[in-house]
Design a protein around this motif. Structure first.
Motif, PDB file in Angstrom:
ATOM      1  N   THR A  86       0.825  17.343  -1.476  1.00  0.00           N
ATOM      2  CA  THR A  86       1.822  16.599  -2.247  1.00  0.00           C
ATOM      3  C   THR A  86       3.239  17.077  -1.932  1.00  0.00           C
ATOM      4  N   ASP A  87       3.392  18.349  -1.626  1.00  0.00           N
ATOM      5  CA  ASP A  87       4.718  18.862  -1.265  1.00  0.00           C
ATOM      6  C   ASP A  87       5.191  18.337   0.083  1.00  0.00           C
ATOM      7  N   SER A  88       4.255  17.910   0.909  1.00  0.00           N
ATOM      8  CA  SER A  88       4.621  17.456   2.256  1.00  0.00           C
ATOM      9  C   SER A  88       4.626  15.937   2.381  1.00  0.00           C
ATOM     10  N   MET A  89       4.569  15.232   1.268  1.00  0.00           N
ATOM     11  CA  MET A  89       4.621  13.769   1.299  1.00  0.00           C
ATOM     12  C   MET A  89       6.031  13.308   1.649  1.00  0.00           C
ATOM     13  N   ARG A  90       6.147  12.359   2.581  1.00  0.00           N
ATOM     14  CA  ARG A  90       7.440  11.857   3.012  1.00  0.00           C
ATOM     15  C   ARG A  90       7.372  10.341   3.196  1.00  0.00           C
ATOM     16  N   PHE A 118       4.353  10.669  -5.391  1.00  0.00           N
ATOM     17  CA  PHE A 118       4.684   9.482  -4.608  1.00  0.00           C
ATOM     18  C   PHE A 118       5.838   8.716  -5.246  1.00  0.00           C
ATOM     19  N   LEU A 119       5.773   8.497  -6.535  1.00  0.00           N
ATOM     20  CA  LEU A 119       6.809   7.727  -7.216  1.00  0.00           C
ATOM     21  C   LEU A 119       8.172   8.400  -7.119  1.00  0.00           C
ATOM     22  N   LYS A 120       8.191   9.724  -7.075  1.00  0.00           N
ATOM     23  CA  LYS A 120       9.460  10.455  -6.973  1.00  0.00           C
ATOM     24  C   LYS A 120      10.140  10.245  -5.619  1.00  0.00           C
ATOM     25  N   LEU A 121       9.365   9.843  -4.614  1.00  0.00           N
ATOM     26  CA  LEU A 121       9.936   9.618  -3.290  1.00  0.00           C
ATOM     27  C   LEU A 121      10.728   8.315  -3.203  1.00  0.00           C
ATOM     28  N   LEU A 122      10.429   7.371  -4.072  1.00  0.00           N
ATOM     29  CA  LEU A 122      10.972   6.022  -3.941  1.00  0.00           C
ATOM     30  C   LEU A 122      12.428   5.949  -4.403  1.00  0.00           C
ATOM     31  N   PRO A 123      13.197   5.023  -3.849  1.00  0.00           N
ATOM     32  CA  PRO A 123      14.623   4.940  -4.182  1.00  0.00           C
ATOM     33  C   PRO A 123      14.905   4.336  -5.549  1.00  0.00           C
ATOM     34  N   PHE A 124      13.911   3.701  -6.161  1.00  0.00           N
ATOM     35  CA  PHE A 124      14.092   3.132  -7.499  1.00  0.00           C
ATOM     36  C   PHE A 124      12.715   2.920  -8.130  1.00  0.00           C
ATOM     37  N   ASP A 125      12.716   2.635  -9.427  1.00  0.00           N
ATOM     38  CA  ASP A 125      11.463   2.390 -10.134  1.00  0.00           C
ATOM     39  C   ASP A 125      10.858   1.056  -9.704  1.00  0.00           C
ATOM     40  N   LEU A 126       9.551   1.039  -9.560  1.00  0.00           N
ATOM     41  CA  LEU A 126       8.851  -0.172  -9.181  1.00  0.00           C
ATOM     42  C   LEU A 126       8.693  -1.111 -10.370  1.00  0.00           C
ATOM     43  N   ASP A 182       0.865  -1.173   0.000  1.00  0.00           N
ATOM     44  CA  ASP A 182       0.000   0.000   0.000  1.00  0.00           C
ATOM     45  C   ASP A 182       0.904   1.226   0.000  1.00  0.00           C
ATOM     46  N   ALA A 183       0.367   2.393  -0.343  1.00  0.00           N
ATOM     47  CA  ALA A 183       1.187   3.610  -0.365  1.00  0.00           C
ATOM     48  C   ALA A 183       1.046   4.403   0.936  1.00  0.00           C
ATOM     49  N   PHE A 184      -0.057   5.143   1.079  1.00  0.00           N
ATOM     50  CA  PHE A 184      -0.201   6.045   2.223  1.00  0.00           C
ATOM     51  C   PHE A 184      -0.508   5.289   3.507  1.00  0.00           C
ATOM     52  N   GLY A 185       0.233   5.623   4.548  1.00  0.00           N
ATOM     53  CA  GLY A 185       0.118   4.936   5.823  1.00  0.00           C
ATOM     54  C   GLY A 185       1.029   3.730   5.911  1.00  0.00           C
ATOM     55  N   THR A 186       1.578   3.324   4.762  1.00  0.00           N
ATOM     56  CA  THR A 186       2.461   2.157   4.710  1.00  0.00           C
ATOM     57  C   THR A 186       3.866   2.566   4.284  1.00  0.00           C
TER      58      THR A 186
END
Length: 207
Positions: A77-81, A114-122, A12-16
């Motif tokens: 979206t600017d505050s997504m971490r 969200f995708l920009k936060l991840l360390p690599f492409d899914l 899941d994305a948010f909360g996970t």
């Protein structure tokens, strides 16, 4: 053990994987104005690939209200971490050859940030606004396992929703872990509860 057969992990994305540090709940205004009611509005927001302006127009927002709505979406979206343990956990899973995907109920404006936060492409993304279905509806899970090229019983779903990320996936034949960051009520559910994503590594026997 069942863990040895796992070929991929669905998150899941948010909360996970991530959270919003400055929540503004911008869609509340649209839900209040939506002619067919809040439930229909929520379904539309989560399953339609349309712009903010189109939603604002359909809800009958004024120009000023639409600008206010879009500004609050931008603030969110600017505050997504990412949660602190996410990069290391994802890297460890990838390092052990596991496929990684996200299955998430998501409104369109949150997908790319969200995708920009991840360390690599899914390996695959099943965002509800792209799939046209939302958890716990079957098509969104099927979309993910088909794009990963894996049978459901070769995948592990992890998320913070008991129904969407644990119960529904198990009903479809997936393995599942419920992420309960607040240490809730499923402690005795056959070890299928974790309180941090690092618990996923322990469950899979990854050091």
């Amino acid at each position: 053990m069942e863990q040895r057969h796992i070929k991929g992990v669905l998150f899941d994305a948010f909360g996970t994987l991530c959270h919003i540090e400055s929540p503004r709940l911008p869609y509340r205004l649209i839900m209040k104005r939506w002619g067919k009611g809040a439930a229909d509005c929520y379904q539309a927001i989560m399953t339609r690939d349309v712009s903010l302006a189109e939603f604002a127009g359909e809800a009958g927002l004024s120009h000023e209200e639409a600008a206010f709505f879009e500004a609050h979406v931008a603030e969110e979206t600017d505050s997504m971490r990412l949660f602190p343990e996410v990069p290391q956990t994802l890297q460890a899973l990838r390092g052990h050859g596991l496929k990684i995907a996200v299955v998430s109920n998501l409104a369109k404006p949150y997908g790319a940030p969200f995708l920009k936060l991840l360390p690599f492409d899914l390996d695959a993304c099943a965002f509800s606004y792209e799939v046209g279905a939302r958890k716990p509806e079957v098509p969104i899970y099927r979309y993910a396992w088909e794009r990963l090229g894996c049978a459901p019983d070769a995948l592990l779903m992890v998320g913070d929703s008991l129904q969407n990320d644990y119960q529904a996936p198990r009903d479809l034949g997936l393995h599942a872990l419920w992420l309960d960051r607040k240490a809730g009520s499923l402690e005795s559910e056959n070890g299928h509860v974790v309180h941090s994503l690092q618990g996923v590594l322990g469950y899979l026997g990854i050091g």
